[in-house]
Enzyme design. Structure first.
Site, PDB file in Angstrom:
ATOM      1  N   GLU A 139      -6.905  -8.951  -5.768  1.00 17.03           N
ATOM      2  CA  GLU A 139      -6.665  -8.081  -6.935  1.00 17.03           C
ATOM      3  C   GLU A 139      -6.668  -8.847  -8.247  1.00 17.03           C
ATOM      4  O   GLU A 139      -7.112  -8.334  -9.280  1.00 17.03           O
ATOM      5  CB  GLU A 139      -5.331  -7.351  -6.792  1.00 17.03           C
ATOM      6  CG  GLU A 139      -5.339  -6.222  -5.783  1.00 17.03           C
ATOM      7  CD  GLU A 139      -5.292  -6.682  -4.347  1.00 17.03           C
ATOM      8  OE1 GLU A 139      -5.116  -7.894  -4.104  1.00 17.03           O
ATOM      9  OE2 GLU A 139      -5.455  -5.831  -3.454  1.00 17.03           O
ATOM     10  N   HIS A 190       3.967   0.876  -1.072  1.00 24.49           N
ATOM     11  CA  HIS A 190       2.736   1.668  -1.204  1.00 24.49           C
ATOM     12  C   HIS A 190       3.008   3.047  -1.815  1.00 24.49           C
ATOM     13  O   HIS A 190       2.302   4.006  -1.525  1.00 24.49           O
ATOM     14  CB  HIS A 190       2.074   1.864   0.165  1.00 24.49           C
ATOM     15  CG  HIS A 190       1.401   0.643   0.723  1.00 24.49           C
ATOM     16  ND1 HIS A 190       2.091  -0.410   1.255  1.00 24.49           N
ATOM     17  CD2 HIS A 190       0.094   0.308   0.832  1.00 24.49           C
ATOM     18  CE1 HIS A 190       1.243  -1.336   1.678  1.00 24.49           C
ATOM     19  NE2 HIS A 190       0.019  -0.918   1.430  1.00 24.49           N
TER      20      HIS A 190
HETATM   21  C1  LIG Z   1      -2.457  -7.002  -2.053  1.00 24.38           C
HETATM   22  C2  LIG Z   1      -2.995  -5.962  -1.157  1.00 24.38           C
HETATM   23  N1  LIG Z   1      -4.267  -5.577  -1.309  1.00 24.38           N
HETATM   24  C3  LIG Z   1      -4.791  -4.651  -0.496  1.00 24.38           C
HETATM   25  C4  LIG Z   1      -4.036  -4.087   0.487  1.00 24.38           C
HETATM   26  C5  LIG Z   1      -4.620  -3.030   1.397  1.00 24.38           C
HETATM   27  N2  LIG Z   1      -4.875  -3.669   2.685  1.00 24.38           N
HETATM   28  C6  LIG Z   1      -3.969  -3.614   3.671  1.00 24.38           C
HETATM   29  S1  LIG Z   1      -4.422  -4.525   4.976  1.00 24.38           S
HETATM   30  C7  LIG Z   1      -5.837  -5.004   4.222  1.00 24.38           C
HETATM   31  C8  LIG Z   1      -6.764  -5.917   4.915  1.00 24.38           C
HETATM   32  C9  LIG Z   1      -6.066  -7.097   5.460  1.00 24.38           C
HETATM   33  O1  LIG Z   1      -6.981  -7.880   6.142  1.00 24.38           O
HETATM   34  P1  LIG Z   1      -6.486  -9.151   6.898  1.00 24.38           P
HETATM   35  O2  LIG Z   1      -5.601  -9.957   6.026  1.00 24.38           O
HETATM   36  O3  LIG Z   1      -7.689  -9.809   7.455  1.00 24.38           O
HETATM   37  O4  LIG Z   1      -5.566  -8.574   8.066  1.00 24.38           O
HETATM   38  P2  LIG Z   1      -6.013  -7.640   9.283  1.00 24.38           P
HETATM   39  O5  LIG Z   1      -5.749  -6.246   8.849  1.00 24.38           O
HETATM   40  O6  LIG Z   1      -7.430  -7.887   9.560  1.00 24.38           O
HETATM   41  O7  LIG Z   1      -5.122  -8.031  10.396  1.00 24.38           O
HETATM   42  C10 LIG Z   1      -5.962  -4.444   2.968  1.00 24.38           C
HETATM   43  C11 LIG Z   1      -7.088  -4.636   2.058  1.00 24.38           C
HETATM   44  C12 LIG Z   1      -2.685  -4.481   0.583  1.00 24.38           C
HETATM   45  N3  LIG Z   1      -1.853  -3.910   1.459  1.00 24.38           N
HETATM   46  N4  LIG Z   1      -2.200  -5.427  -0.233  1.00 24.38           N
END
Ligand SMILES: Cc1ncc(C[n+]2csc(CCOP(=O)(O)OP(=O)(O)O)c2C)c(N)n1
Ligand SMILES: [Mg+2]
Lengths: 336, 328
Positions: B60, B129
């Site tokens: 972000e 959220h």
């Molecule tokens: C700062 C932030 N940006 C975006 C999100 C929305 N979001 C939640 S999980 C996620 C992806 C996370 O990917 P990763 O770290 O690879 O974990 P995974 O879900 O693959 O286990 C996103 C974009 C969030 N919760 N927090």
């Protein structure tokens, strides 16, 4: 294979059982989602169980873990019951923070579980701070910090790892590389070849390993923990894995990805793999496998029943715990 | 007239602006292939192509920081930060950079970007959220803060936001995405800074933002049944603030209730109250009342979240108390 060789048959069966418990917990809540009861949107960790269980098995109670969104197994191994987690999924008063917080990145100070974050990646610097405290307090505890490949693209990853490197902190960064950040594949959010090599830039070792091999994870974390306890600083472990469900239950597993890819990974399932290994060694038998499955199913049935029967929090709970208790020499006046 | 959802109205504004002006593009997490966490940008990748809408890493700070830089170089970025709660990470780019560029360049250039944020509670998404963040940003000179409450306003305001040469924070309430309303065909703008009287009345003024406009209208309908005539003012933007419309209404009604979903303490309602106390004090027949969230983080469990969120009945109670205060 030093550390794994020392695991007893009892340890091995217990590790297997934790993975099965994690899988069944996740499968059941995904199945129940949308049918009433389950309030928390499931972010399933099916397929990634070997990382959480392999990393947490054998930790001390006061070693702290920082959850990612996919560390159900870490909670279980650290001693948070399926009942409490299920009550959290059902948003009941018997769940985390008496209904005020969700279960999938809950904290439990007594059991050495740091509160995770819905702000993905933000927990990395907090985990680093916990390790800083251990160092300042001259306690030989370690922090195991879980996060995903998506989280590793946050500034907090870089700041946190650099900080840990500079101060040689007792922390193990466990990067769960499941190839996706929500629906975006790794190839679209990462131009590098691997994450492990980033550790070099911060002055500590990093390695990539098979995150679906519970022994590889256990071995690497135990070795990193020994280093950390000896004051030799952090380690980054990039665990390659895959999640069978999608980012969350809003989308079906195959949305925005190739179903063949899911199948390929299912062939490398961490639970089936450990089961086969233990059967070959004669530690698990068909009878024992069935017994474990039945016990686990019963434990989850019990957790669901407990969650269903628990009450929702009373509305007054809302106002509790905003501030820790204070004495009037310190603070007076109206907050709101 | 045709009806669109709030989501479709926003999508239409984005599509029209991108087709109209090659400087406009959208970036954010999962906005292109997946069409956005709330499906707002669904289909736009196929229509507009990967240079006009693309997915970014989970970063972000870089999404908004890069939008600032691109804006300085003549682009018109629309940066999406999936949940308004994540603004914290982009805060520096917004507060210290986007907002101050024009001033610190001595007027030479500005940073015309839009940051789209999905805000608000009611979805059982808990403390990280669900927040209403407008007051965090309202104390920053240089920002423009828009909070549309209807599909028609969402479209016209977003088009204006993309065109203004200044940085705009565009707050979309998650519970509004599925709401429907009349949206006229074709090109139109809604100038930012004009409040809208969503329901006229002469007994009490209710000033509201975002989803709370709908709650205020519900309250006004039930108050009408008890003989209280409420005028509902939708601010549409809190910066600029349409003081004239608020003051004109209070001069007529003599009573003011301000409603927002953010916590009351430190919330934008305090600013509205101060303006009215300063400029229309003599017209007030009763103390001003504010309705908003209590002084707690947003809890997860439904029983707690329901207790947390401001409701129609809270507005009705507040109105009765101000109207009763002047009668008694
Ligand atoms: C700062 C932030 N940006 C975006 C999100 C929305 N979001 C939640 S999980 C996620 C992806 C996370 O990917 P990763 O770290 O690879 O974990 P995974 O879900 O693959 O286990 C996103 C974009 C969030 N919760 N927090
Ligand atoms: Mg991932």
């Amino acid at each position: 294979m030093g550390y794994s060789d020392q695991l007893t048959e009892k340890d091995l069966i217990q590790m297997y059982r934790w993975m099965v418990l994690t899988r069944v917990f996740e499968d059941r809540i995904c199945g129940l989602w949308g049918k009433g009861g389950v309030v928390e949107l499931p972010h399933g960790s099916q397929g990634q169980e070997a990382i959480a269980v392999g990393a947490c098995y054998g930790l001390r109670q006061q070693d702290h873990v920082m959850p990612s969104l996919r560390t159900r197994g870490a909670f279980l191994v650290k001693g948070i019951s399926a009942r409490v987690q299920m009550a959290g999924v059902y948003a009941k008063v018997t769940g985390p923070a008496r209904g005020k917080a969700t279960a999938h990145h809950m904290g439990d100070a007594e059991r050495g579980v740091l509160l995770g974050s819905g702000i993905v990646g933000a927990s990395i610097t907090v985990a680093v701070g916990a390790a800083l405290a251990f160092k300042l307090q001259r306690r030989d505890n370690v922090v195991v910090d879980f996060f995903g490949d998506g989280a590793a693209q946050r500034g907090d990853f870089h700041e946190g790892l650099n900080f840990a490197g500079v101060f040689k902190l007792p922390i193990i960064f466990v990067l769960e590389n499941n190839g996706y950040s929500e629906y975006t594949p790794l190839s679209k959010h990462f131009a590098g070849s691997d994450f492990a090599c980033r550790a070099q830039g911060y002055g500590f070792p990093g390695m990539r390993l098979d995150g679906n091999d519970i022994f590889a994870v256990y071995e690497a974390v135990q070795a990193a923990a020994a280093r950390a306890r000896a004051g030799e600083g952090p380690t980054l472990l990039e665990c390659m894995t895959y999640r069978y469900r999608n980012h969350c239950e809003v989308q079906p597993p195959e949305a925005f990805r190739d179903p063949a890819e899911i199948e390929q990974w299912q062939a490398k399932d961490p639970i089936a793999r450990m089961r086969a290994q233990l059967m070959q060694r004669g530690i698990l038998t068909d009878a024992l496998v069935s017994k474990i499955t039945a016990e686990v199913e019963a434990e989850i049935d019990d957790a669901i029943q407990y969650a269903e029967e628990s009450p929702f929090p009373a509305p007054e709970e809302l106002y509790k715990d905003v501030y820790a208790p204070e004495s009037p020499e310190l603070v007076v006046g109206r907050r709101s | 007239m045709r009806e669109l959802t709030y989501r479709e109205a926003i999508r239409e504004a984005l599509r029209e602006e991108i087709q109209r002006d090659d400087r406009v593009f959208i970036m954010g997490e999962d906005v292109a292939v997946a069409g956005g966490a709330f499906n707002v940008t669904q289909g736009l990748l196929a229509e507009l192509g990967p240079e006009r809408i693309f997915d970014t890493p989970l970063s972000e700070s870089a999404i908004v920081g890069a939008a600032v830089g691109a804006a300085l170089m003549g682009m018109r970025p629309v940066a999406e930060v999936m949940f308004a709660d994540f603004t914290t990470i982009a805060m520096d780019a917004i507060v210290n950079h986007a907002a101050k560029m024009h001033y610190m360049y001595g007027g030479e250039v500005s940073a015309p970007l839009v940051v789209r944020l999905a805000y608000g509670g009611g979805m059982r998404f808990a403390a990280h959220h669900s927040q209403s963040v407008e007051s965090w940003l309202a104390n920053v000179p240089g920002l423009t803060i828009v909070m549309p409450a209807t599909p028609a306003d969402a479209k016209g305001l977003l088009k204006a936001a993309i065109r203004t040469p200044n940085p705009v924070i565009f707050l979309e309430h998650k519970l509004l995405y599925n709401t429907k309303g009349e949206v006229r065909e074709g090109e139109y703008l809604v100038p930012i800074g004009q409040a809208d009287i969503k329901r006229p009345g002469d007994g009490v003024t209710i000033v509201a933002t975002g989803l709370m406009v709908d709650r205020a209208l519900g309250a006004a309908r039930s108050l009408a049944r008890e003989g209280i005539s409420a005028e509902v003012i939708d601010l549409r933007s809190i910066q600029p603030l349409d003081e004239e419309t608020i003051l004109g209404s209070v001069e007529k009604t003599g009573h003011l209730v301000i409603v927002h979903e953010a916590p009351v303490r430190g919330g934008f309602g305090g600013e509205v109250a101060a303006v009215v106390a300063n400029k229309a004090f003599g017209y007030l027949d009763a103390p001003i009342q504010r309705v908003g969230a209590p002084w707690t983080p947003i809890p997860f469990s439904p029983t707690l979240e329901e207790a947390y969120l401001p409701k129609e009945s809270d507005i009705v109670t507040a109105v009765r108390s101000v109207v009763g205060a002047s009668a008694g």
